[in-house]
Design a protein around this motif. Structure first.
Motif, PDB file in Angstrom:
ATOM      1  N   PHE A 109      23.077 -12.021  -1.575  1.00  0.00           N
ATOM      2  CA  PHE A 109      23.979 -13.162  -1.680  1.00  0.00           C
ATOM      3  C   PHE A 109      24.825 -13.208  -0.413  1.00  0.00           C
ATOM      4  O   PHE A 109      25.567 -12.276  -0.128  1.00  0.00           O
ATOM      5  CB  PHE A 109      24.902 -13.014  -2.896  1.00  0.00           C
ATOM      6  N   LYS A 110      24.717 -14.279   0.352  1.00  0.00           N
ATOM      7  CA  LYS A 110      25.505 -14.421   1.587  1.00  0.00           C
ATOM      8  C   LYS A 110      26.629 -15.427   1.338  1.00  0.00           C
ATOM      9  O   LYS A 110      26.369 -16.578   1.000  1.00  0.00           O
ATOM     10  CB  LYS A 110      24.625 -14.893   2.734  1.00  0.00           C
ATOM     11  N   TYR A 111      27.864 -14.951   1.506  1.00  0.00           N
ATOM     12  CA  TYR A 111      29.044 -15.791   1.345  1.00  0.00           C
ATOM     13  C   TYR A 111      30.201 -15.134   2.083  1.00  0.00           C
ATOM     14  O   TYR A 111      30.129 -13.962   2.463  1.00  0.00           O
ATOM     15  CB  TYR A 111      29.387 -15.977  -0.146  1.00  0.00           C
ATOM     16  N   LYS A 112      31.271 -15.900   2.280  1.00  0.00           N
ATOM     17  CA  LYS A 112      32.421 -15.385   3.010  1.00  0.00           C
ATOM     18  C   LYS A 112      33.246 -14.472   2.096  1.00  0.00           C
ATOM     19  O   LYS A 112      33.713 -14.904   1.039  1.00  0.00           O
ATOM     20  CB  LYS A 112      33.276 -16.537   3.528  1.00  0.00           C
ATOM     21  N   LYS A 113      33.410 -13.228   2.526  1.00  0.00           N
ATOM     22  CA  LYS A 113      34.178 -12.252   1.757  1.00  0.00           C
ATOM     23  C   LYS A 113      35.601 -12.765   1.544  1.00  0.00           C
ATOM     24  O   LYS A 113      36.230 -13.272   2.462  1.00  0.00           O
ATOM     25  CB  LYS A 113      34.203 -10.909   2.491  1.00  0.00           C
ATOM     26  N   GLY A 114      36.080 -12.657   0.314  1.00  0.00           N
ATOM     27  CA  GLY A 114      37.429 -13.091  -0.015  1.00  0.00           C
ATOM     28  C   GLY A 114      37.518 -14.526  -0.504  1.00  0.00           C
ATOM     29  O   GLY A 114      38.475 -14.895  -1.171  1.00  0.00           O
ATOM     30  N   SER A 115      36.512 -15.348  -0.184  1.00  0.00           N
ATOM     31  CA  SER A 115      36.556 -16.748  -0.624  1.00  0.00           C
ATOM     32  C   SER A 115      35.666 -17.009  -1.830  1.00  0.00           C
ATOM     33  O   SER A 115      35.759 -18.070  -2.445  1.00  0.00           O
ATOM     34  CB  SER A 115      36.171 -17.688   0.522  1.00  0.00           C
ATOM     35  N   ASP A 116      34.815 -16.074  -2.161  1.00  0.00           N
ATOM     36  CA  ASP A 116      33.926 -16.223  -3.316  1.00  0.00           C
ATOM     37  C   ASP A 116      33.447 -14.845  -3.739  1.00  0.00           C
ATOM     38  O   ASP A 116      33.759 -13.832  -3.097  1.00  0.00           O
ATOM     39  CB  ASP A 116      32.728 -17.114  -2.963  1.00  0.00           C
ATOM     40  N   SER A 117      32.686 -14.801  -4.817  1.00  0.00           N
ATOM     41  CA  SER A 117      32.067 -13.567  -5.288  1.00  0.00           C
ATOM     42  C   SER A 117      30.906 -13.950  -6.199  1.00  0.00           C
ATOM     43  O   SER A 117      30.706 -15.132  -6.504  1.00  0.00           O
ATOM     44  CB  SER A 117      33.082 -12.688  -6.036  1.00  0.00           C
ATOM     45  N   VAL A 118      30.164 -12.961  -6.625  1.00  0.00           N
ATOM     46  CA  VAL A 118      29.045 -13.173  -7.539  1.00  0.00           C
ATOM     47  C   VAL A 118      29.270 -12.253  -8.730  1.00  0.00           C
ATOM     48  O   VAL A 118      29.573 -11.071  -8.560  1.00  0.00           O
ATOM     49  CB  VAL A 118      27.696 -12.821  -6.876  1.00  0.00           C
ATOM     50  N   LEU A 119      29.106 -12.805  -9.924  1.00  0.00           N
ATOM     51  CA  LEU A 119      29.235 -12.004 -11.139  1.00  0.00           C
ATOM     52  C   LEU A 119      27.916 -12.019 -11.894  1.00  0.00           C
ATOM     53  O   LEU A 119      27.286 -13.072 -12.038  1.00  0.00           O
ATOM     54  CB  LEU A 119      30.345 -12.560 -12.041  1.00  0.00           C
ATOM     55  N   LYS A 125      28.719  -6.962 -13.963  1.00  0.00           N
ATOM     56  CA  LYS A 125      28.868  -6.400 -12.622  1.00  0.00           C
ATOM     57  C   LYS A 125      29.465  -7.462 -11.705  1.00  0.00           C
ATOM     58  O   LYS A 125      29.146  -8.642 -11.827  1.00  0.00           O
ATOM     59  CB  LYS A 125      27.510  -5.945 -12.080  1.00  0.00           C
ATOM     60  N   GLY A 126      30.315  -7.037 -10.800  1.00  0.00           N
ATOM     61  CA  GLY A 126      30.900  -7.951  -9.830  1.00  0.00           C
ATOM     62  C   GLY A 126      30.490  -7.575  -8.414  1.00  0.00           C
ATOM     63  O   GLY A 126      30.492  -6.400  -8.057  1.00  0.00           O
ATOM     64  N   LEU A 127      30.113  -8.565  -7.623  1.00  0.00           N
ATOM     65  CA  LEU A 127      29.737  -8.371  -6.226  1.00  0.00           C
ATOM     66  C   LEU A 127      30.754  -9.136  -5.383  1.00  0.00           C
ATOM     67  O   LEU A 127      30.882 -10.347  -5.522  1.00  0.00           O
ATOM     68  CB  LEU A 127      28.323  -8.896  -5.978  1.00  0.00           C
ATOM     69  N   THR A 128      31.475  -8.436  -4.514  1.00  0.00           N
ATOM     70  CA  THR A 128      32.596  -9.069  -3.808  1.00  0.00           C
ATOM     71  C   THR A 128      32.599  -8.851  -2.301  1.00  0.00           C
ATOM     72  O   THR A 128      33.549  -9.228  -1.630  1.00  0.00           O
ATOM     73  CB  THR A 128      33.928  -8.516  -4.365  1.00  0.00           C
ATOM     74  N   GLU A 129      31.566  -8.261  -1.749  1.00  0.00           N
ATOM     75  CA  GLU A 129      31.580  -7.830  -0.344  1.00  0.00           C
ATOM     76  C   GLU A 129      31.149  -8.866   0.682  1.00  0.00           C
ATOM     77  O   GLU A 129      31.063  -8.568   1.861  1.00  0.00           O
ATOM     78  CB  GLU A 129      30.714  -6.571  -0.188  1.00  0.00           C
ATOM     79  N   GLY A 130      30.817 -10.069   0.277  1.00  0.00           N
ATOM     80  CA  GLY A 130      30.386 -11.083   1.249  1.00  0.00           C
ATOM     81  C   GLY A 130      28.883 -11.131   1.405  1.00  0.00           C
ATOM     82  O   GLY A 130      28.271 -12.112   1.069  1.00  0.00           O
ATOM     83  N   ASP A 131      28.293 -10.079   1.883  1.00  0.00           N
ATOM     84  CA  ASP A 131      26.828  -9.965   1.921  1.00  0.00           C
ATOM     85  C   ASP A 131      26.453  -8.950   0.863  1.00  0.00           C
ATOM     86  O   ASP A 131      26.215  -7.780   1.155  1.00  0.00           O
ATOM     87  CB  ASP A 131      26.337  -9.521   3.303  1.00  0.00           C
ATOM     88  N   SER A 132      26.424  -9.413  -0.382  1.00  0.00           N
ATOM     89  CA  SER A 132      26.206  -8.517  -1.520  1.00  0.00           C
ATOM     90  C   SER A 132      24.731  -8.447  -1.877  1.00  0.00           C
ATOM     91  O   SER A 132      24.009  -9.438  -1.804  1.00  0.00           O
ATOM     92  CB  SER A 132      27.004  -9.005  -2.728  1.00  0.00           C
ATOM     93  N   VAL A 133      24.314  -7.264  -2.293  1.00  0.00           N
ATOM     94  CA  VAL A 133      22.924  -7.044  -2.677  1.00  0.00           C
ATOM     95  C   VAL A 133      22.873  -6.585  -4.125  1.00  0.00           C
ATOM     96  O   VAL A 133      23.641  -5.723  -4.548  1.00  0.00           O
ATOM     97  CB  VAL A 133      22.264  -5.983  -1.759  1.00  0.00           C
ATOM     98  N   PHE A 134      21.952  -7.185  -4.888  1.00  0.00           N
ATOM     99  CA  PHE A 134      21.740  -6.823  -6.281  1.00  0.00           C
ATOM    100  C   PHE A 134      20.280  -6.458  -6.456  1.00  0.00           C
ATOM    101  O   PHE A 134      19.395  -7.204  -6.055  1.00  0.00           O
ATOM    102  CB  PHE A 134      22.108  -7.988  -7.219  1.00  0.00           C
ATOM    103  N   SER A 135      20.012  -5.307  -7.082  1.00  0.00           N
ATOM    104  CA  SER A 135      18.641  -4.833  -7.291  1.00  0.00           C
ATOM    105  C   SER A 135      18.259  -4.949  -8.768  1.00  0.00           C
ATOM    106  O   SER A 135      19.037  -4.561  -9.645  1.00  0.00           O
ATOM    107  CB  SER A 135      18.524  -3.375  -6.835  1.00  0.00           C
ATOM    108  N   PHE A 136      17.059  -5.474  -9.030  1.00  0.00           N
ATOM    109  CA  PHE A 136      16.574  -5.609 -10.406  1.00  0.00           C
ATOM    110  C   PHE A 136      16.035  -4.269 -10.895  1.00  0.00           C
ATOM    111  O   PHE A 136      15.081  -3.739 -10.326  1.00  0.00           O
ATOM    112  CB  PHE A 136      15.485  -6.680 -10.503  1.00  0.00           C
ATOM    113  N   ASP A 137      16.623  -3.746 -11.960  1.00  0.00           N
ATOM    114  CA  ASP A 137      16.212  -2.456 -12.498  1.00  0.00           C
ATOM    115  C   ASP A 137      15.390  -2.570 -13.775  1.00  0.00           C
ATOM    116  O   ASP A 137      14.994  -1.572 -14.360  1.00  0.00           O
ATOM    117  CB  ASP A 137      17.443  -1.570 -12.749  1.00  0.00           C
TER     118      ASP A 137
END
Length: 190
Positions: free
Chosen positions: A59-69, A86-98
């Motif tokens: 997920f590519k987005y500007k850190k601090g202006s958005d996030s992915v839940l 789970k919350g992803l807040t780092e800007g270039d967040s990576v999520f792995s399918f388990d």
């Protein structure tokens, strides 16, 4: 000469199997990234792709202006950001399918979510043990047209999370068997 052709054929099949068992990294939304008004709806983007266990989403987005839940189905439907899995807040967040199944993603900003910044991803199921294919009939002596050698891929019963694949290449005068063991379950190959 026949044995060289047969071994070359088995090598090509093996390389193809190993190539197709790789996990992939998907960039959510393509060039747009994780934004409020993408050029393509996120659900449409997800429907165009085939996701497997161990694949990752970036997920590519500007850190601090958005996030992915990552949320439940109900929280997805209601854009509820209060109980994320789970919350992803780092800007270039990576999520792995388990695991296989449905995954629900929403923006951490309720207004963005209500404007469509959310996505459902369905991860393909890992195939279980299948019965071996039927025997290949013998080539009739009157046949003068040669066809490519038949291939059989048979999954072996796996212990824990490992898997094995037995490959057999059958040609006139050449029969080769090969077992390949993977430290992870085979996904979507058979």
């Amino acid at each position: 000469m026949d044995s060289k052709k047969c071994l070359s054929f088995v090598f090509v099949v093996l390389v193809e199997l190993l190539w197709s068992s790789q996990a992939y990294k998907f960039y959510v939304g393509g060039k747009d990234g994780w934004v409020v008004n993408p050029s393509e709806r996120y659900d449409h983007w997800a429907e165009r792709n085939r996701f497997q266990v161990n694949d990752t989403l970036c997920f590519k987005y500007k850190k601090g202006s958005d996030s992915v839940l990552v949320v439940t189905k109900d929280d997805y439907s209601n854009c509820n950001t209060k109980n994320p899995i789970k919350g992803l807040t780092e800007g270039d967040s990576v999520f792995s399918f388990d695991r296989s199944g449905a995954f629900y993603f929403i923006s951490g900003n309720v207004t963005h979510c209500k404007h469509g910044q959310k996505m459902i991803v369905v991860v393909l199921a890992v195939r279980g043990h299948q019965a071996p294919p039927a025997e290949i009939p013998a080539k009739s002596p009157s046949s003068s047209v040669s066809s490519p050698p038949p291939i059989m891929a048979v999954p072996a019963p796996a212990a824990s999370s490992s898997a094995a694949l037995h490959i057999f290449a059958l040609t006139s005068g050449c029969s080769v068997g090969l077992s390949v063991y993977f430290p992870f379950a085979l996904v979507g190959l058979l």
